[in-house]
Design a protein around this motif. Structure first.
Motif, mmCIF file in Angstrom:
data_model
loop_
_atom_site.group_PDB
_atom_site.id
_atom_site.type_symbol
_atom_site.label_atom_id
_atom_site.label_comp_id
_atom_site.label_asym_id
_atom_site.label_seq_id
_atom_site.Cartn_x
_atom_site.Cartn_y
_atom_site.Cartn_z
ATOM 1 N N VAL A 17 0.838 -1.206 0.000
ATOM 2 C CA VAL A 17 0.000 0.000 0.000
ATOM 3 C C VAL A 17 0.873 1.256 0.000
ATOM 4 C CG1 VAL A 17 -1.685 1.324 1.346
ATOM 5 C CG2 VAL A 17 -2.005 -1.126 1.027
ATOM 6 N N VAL A 18 1.928 1.269 0.794
ATOM 7 C CA VAL A 18 2.823 2.434 0.830
ATOM 8 C C VAL A 18 3.515 2.619 -0.527
ATOM 9 C CG1 VAL A 18 4.961 3.338 1.850
ATOM 10 C CG2 VAL A 18 3.155 2.422 3.318
ATOM 11 N N ALA A 51 -4.497 3.570 -3.677
ATOM 12 C CA ALA A 51 -3.568 2.506 -3.285
ATOM 13 C C ALA A 51 -4.324 1.328 -2.679
ATOM 14 C CB ALA A 51 -2.540 3.044 -2.294
ATOM 15 N N PHE A 52 -5.302 1.628 -1.819
ATOM 16 C CA PHE A 52 -6.121 0.546 -1.268
ATOM 17 C C PHE A 52 -6.940 -0.132 -2.363
ATOM 18 C CE2 PHE A 52 -5.475 2.722 2.873
ATOM 19 C CZ PHE A 52 -5.014 1.616 3.581
ATOM 20 N N GLY A 53 -7.414 0.643 -3.322
ATOM 21 C CA GLY A 53 -8.139 0.070 -4.457
ATOM 22 C C GLY A 53 -7.253 -0.816 -5.316
ATOM 23 N N ALA A 54 -6.014 -0.404 -5.528
ATOM 24 C CA ALA A 54 -5.074 -1.210 -6.317
ATOM 25 C C ALA A 54 -4.777 -2.523 -5.611
ATOM 26 C CB ALA A 54 -3.784 -0.439 -6.556
ATOM 27 N N ARG A 55 -4.606 -2.475 -4.292
ATOM 28 C CA ARG A 55 -4.374 -3.707 -3.527
ATOM 29 C C ARG A 55 -5.582 -4.627 -3.611
ATOM 30 N NH1 ARG A 55 -2.573 -7.496 -0.763
ATOM 31 N NH2 ARG A 55 -3.368 -8.113 1.252
ATOM 32 N N ALA A 56 -6.778 -4.061 -3.452
ATOM 33 C CA ALA A 56 -8.000 -4.867 -3.532
ATOM 34 C C ALA A 56 -8.158 -5.495 -4.918
ATOM 35 C CB ALA A 56 -9.214 -4.011 -3.196
#
Length: 68
Positions: A17-18, A51-56
């Protein structure tokens, strides 16, 4: 042992995420015309959500969350 594996998974998730946040924030700052504090804050917040969307999206595509 289980605590170490869970801690390791948390570190990997945080690092992912970072990493996404840093890349997306940098891209935002490159693409805007004027860099001031408000633009940096807005871009940083938007990049964190992305970033959270990309991880999901990665988790959904691979079917694995990265934890054991």
């Amino acid at each position: 042992m289980a605590r170490t594996v869970a801690g390791s998974a948390a570190v990997r998730v945080t690092a992912e995420v970072v990493g996404w946040w840093a890349v997306l924030t940098g891209l935002w700052l490159v693409l805007i015309s004027r860099v001031d504090l408000l633009e940096w804050v807005v871009g940083s917040c938007a990049s964190l959500l992305a970033a959270f969307g990309a991880r999901a999206a990665r988790v959904a595509a691979t079917g694995r969350s990265g934890s054991v």
